[in-house]
Write a protein that holds these residues in place. Structure first.
Motif, short mmCIF file in Angstrom:
data_model
loop_
_atom_site.label_atom_id
_atom_site.label_comp_id
_atom_site.label_asym_id
_atom_site.label_seq_id
_atom_site.Cartn_x
_atom_site.Cartn_y
_atom_site.Cartn_z
N PHE A 4 -105.71 65.19 -68.81
CA PHE A 4 -104.40 65.15 -69.24
C PHE A 4 -104.28 66.23 -70.39
O PHE A 4 -103.74 66.25 -71.13
CB PHE A 4 -103.86 63.30 -69.47
N GLU A 5 -104.82 65.77 -71.66
CA GLU A 5 -105.44 66.08 -72.75
C GLU A 5 -105.73 67.20 -73.22
O GLU A 5 -104.20 68.15 -74.24
CB GLU A 5 -106.60 65.88 -73.79
N LEU A 24 -94.06 54.98 -67.73
CA LEU A 24 -95.02 54.81 -67.15
C LEU A 24 -96.38 56.00 -68.04
O LEU A 24 -97.16 56.65 -66.68
CB LEU A 24 -95.01 55.41 -65.39
N LYS A 25 -96.04 55.90 -68.76
CA LYS A 25 -97.21 57.27 -69.60
C LYS A 25 -96.74 58.11 -69.58
O LYS A 25 -97.64 58.84 -69.84
CB LYS A 25 -98.27 56.36 -69.00
N LEU A 45 -95.19 64.38 -66.07
CA LEU A 45 -96.95 64.48 -67.00
C LEU A 45 -97.63 63.58 -66.99
O LEU A 45 -97.24 62.96 -68.08
CB LEU A 45 -97.32 65.94 -68.18
N HIS A 46 -99.09 62.80 -66.58
CA HIS A 46 -99.30 61.37 -65.89
C HIS A 46 -100.81 61.80 -66.67
O HIS A 46 -100.79 62.82 -66.38
CB HIS A 46 -99.10 61.45 -65.01
N PRO A 47 -101.03 60.42 -67.25
CA PRO A 47 -102.73 60.74 -67.81
C PRO A 47 -103.26 60.66 -66.50
O PRO A 47 -104.48 61.45 -67.29
CB PRO A 47 -102.37 59.52 -68.07
N ASN A 48 -103.27 60.68 -65.75
CA ASN A 48 -104.47 61.08 -64.38
C ASN A 48 -104.38 62.49 -64.42
O ASN A 48 -105.28 62.92 -63.67
CB ASN A 48 -103.57 60.50 -63.32
N GLY A 49 -103.05 63.30 -64.53
CA GLY A 49 -103.60 65.35 -65.03
C GLY A 49 -102.68 65.41 -63.85
O GLY A 49 -102.41 66.59 -64.02
#
Length: 157
Positions: A4-5, A24-25, A45-49
């Motif tokens: 994600f980063e 949902l972040k 775009l989700h923190p899980n990629g």
């Protein structure tokens, strides 16, 4: 797969995009200067990629869903940059101008033979090296021919 980063770092290379947090972040990135009502370039775009890039109906991205979104979960850094550039160009270009953009794709078969599909004016030409193999009136006809002959598109160009 990019994290994600890492995806956010690449997206932030495009200062014309505006970040907006959603549920949902997840985050969206918008191109506010879009010539159309649609401004979203990066969707959910989700923190899980996982996430999507809007590519509309650009013919080089036939994997896009009905809404013109292409999943970027497995995209490389170069592929993500290309998708974002193409999305911004799509949203910044009048529809009539899109026809003038040249599209070039590489296709290979199991024997590793390579053909190039190239849009030239109103025709879709298939080349083997510098030699013209076939010519078609539409992308769909050329694609159907290539698939029937056992060729598959190579990556995103």
């Amino acid at each position: 797969m990019l994290t994600f980063e890492e995806k956010e770092a690449i997206i932030q290379e495009f200062p014309e995009l505006t970040r907006k947090e959603v549920s949902l972040k997840r985050v969206n990135y918008h191109y506010e200067k879009s010539l159309y009502e649609k401004t979203t370039v990066i969707y959910h775009l989700h923190p899980n990629g996982n996430g999507f890039v809007y590519v509309g109906d650009l013919p080089q991205y036939e994997e896009a869903d009905d809404k013109g979104l292409l999943n970027i979960r497995e995209a490389s850094a170069d592929e993500l940059r290309k998708l974002i550039k193409d999305s911004i160009a799509y949203l910044a270009t009048e529809e009539e101008e899109l026809v003038d953009e040249e599209i070039e794709e590489e296709w290979k078969n199991k024997e590793d033979s390579k053909l190039t599909l190239l849009q030239e004016d109103t025709l879709w030409n298939i080349y083997h090296g510098y030699n013209l193999e076939e010519s078609f009136g539409s992308y769909d006809e050329a694609k159907a021919y290539l698939l029937a002959e056992g060729f598959r598109r190579v990556g995103i160009r």
